[in-house]
Design a protein around this motif. Sequence first.
Motif, PDB file in Angstrom:
ATOM      1  N   LEU A  30      44.535-111.057  22.842  1.00 52.12           N
ATOM      2  CA  LEU A  30      43.032-110.790  22.519  1.00 52.12           C
ATOM      3  C   LEU A  30      43.021-110.087  21.537  1.00 52.12           C
ATOM      4  O   LEU A  30      42.012-110.326  20.646  1.00 52.12           O
ATOM      5  CB  LEU A  30      42.633-109.559  23.792  1.00 52.12           C
ATOM      6  CG  LEU A  30      41.393-109.377  23.690  1.00 52.12           C
ATOM      7  CD1 LEU A  30      40.371-110.237  24.014  1.00 52.12           C
ATOM      8  CD2 LEU A  30      41.021-108.056  24.767  1.00 52.12           C
ATOM      9  N   SER A  31      44.147-109.462  20.735  1.00 50.09           N
ATOM     10  CA  SER A  31      44.078-108.742  19.437  1.00 50.09           C
ATOM     11  C   SER A  31      43.992-109.940  18.405  1.00 50.09           C
ATOM     12  O   SER A  31      43.161-109.550  17.503  1.00 50.09           O
ATOM     13  CB  SER A  31      45.365-107.888  19.288  1.00 50.09           C
ATOM     14  OG  SER A  31      46.705-108.499  19.394  1.00 50.09           O
ATOM     15  N   THR A  34      40.116-111.872  18.769  1.00 48.38           N
ATOM     16  CA  THR A  34      38.987-111.198  18.585  1.00 48.38           C
ATOM     17  C   THR A  34      39.003-110.953  17.118  1.00 48.38           C
ATOM     18  O   THR A  34      37.817-110.956  16.409  1.00 48.38           O
ATOM     19  CB  THR A  34      38.853-109.910  19.236  1.00 48.38           C
ATOM     20  OG1 THR A  34      40.126-109.186  19.096  1.00 48.38           O
ATOM     21  CG2 THR A  34      38.612-110.250  20.481  1.00 48.38           C
ATOM     22  N   GLY A  61      37.195-106.253  20.874  1.00 50.88           N
ATOM     23  CA  GLY A  61      38.907-106.541  20.869  1.00 50.88           C
ATOM     24  C   GLY A  61      39.699-105.317  20.764  1.00 50.88           C
ATOM     25  O   GLY A  61      40.820-105.039  21.473  1.00 50.88           O
ATOM     26  N   ASP A  64      39.392-102.975  24.062  1.00 46.65           N
ATOM     27  CA  ASP A  64      39.917-103.803  25.004  1.00 46.65           C
ATOM     28  C   ASP A  64      41.423-103.714  25.039  1.00 46.65           C
ATOM     29  O   ASP A  64      42.298-103.690  26.151  1.00 46.65           O
ATOM     30  CB  ASP A  64      39.480-104.990  25.430  1.00 46.65           C
ATOM     31  CG  ASP A  64      38.120-105.150  26.083  1.00 46.65           C
ATOM     32  OD1 ASP A  64      37.461-103.768  26.236  1.00 46.65           O
ATOM     33  OD2 ASP A  64      37.654-105.940  26.611  1.00 46.65           O
TER      34      ASP A  64
END
Length: 219
Positions: A30-31, A34, A61, A64
């Motif tokens: 995810l890092s 995003t 991002g 989260d």
Amino acid sequence: MPVFVSMLGFDVRGTQLRYDNLSITLFSVLSAITVFLALLITGKTLVWWRLLVAAAVMAFGFGDVHQLLLGALRIQGTVDRSLVSTVAVYVIAFVLSALTLWFSLWVGSVPMVLAGAVLYAVMVTGMHYAGLTGLQVHVDPNAPAPHGNVLFTFFVPFFIIGTLSLAIPITAILVAPDRREARTPSRTPEPADVHSTSLQAASQHAATQPGARRPESVL
């Protein structure tokens, strides 16, 4: 990387610390996704509405990712998070994302890049510790031992990938043809070369004039 380094020093007395494999995997994916999407949305020119949308995506991002890391924490007991600290994480992440994308569009001087890097480091650290302040752990000696891996198991591949992600682009930029040509000093024409070129141009011009006599070879 800074979040991982700071979490390596995090400890809870009376229990072992483990981290969930799935959450850490989502953390890494995810890092990257995003931030990549945010850069695509921003584009190469400054358009404010696009910048704000990209900052929101990037902040989603960042926030989260932080929540996933804290949610991956496993202890012999329970872990709770404060709503106030969670909101603070997303607010700081949005400001951080907007400034980072804005800097990427117009900053070109080395002092400003260094100032932006310092600001980025401060805000990333602040976002991380804002989330940690709302973390509450309740150790239960009767609870089962936590499952998962120690954080250092994930840190080693992250460190290798992070180092390569910096080394490869820097090397590619340094060996790029346009940069090599820019570093090569342009050759200043010698006076003899200029004189020879002028004579050649004058000779060609004279040869193209009507009625001009073609020069004969002189042995």
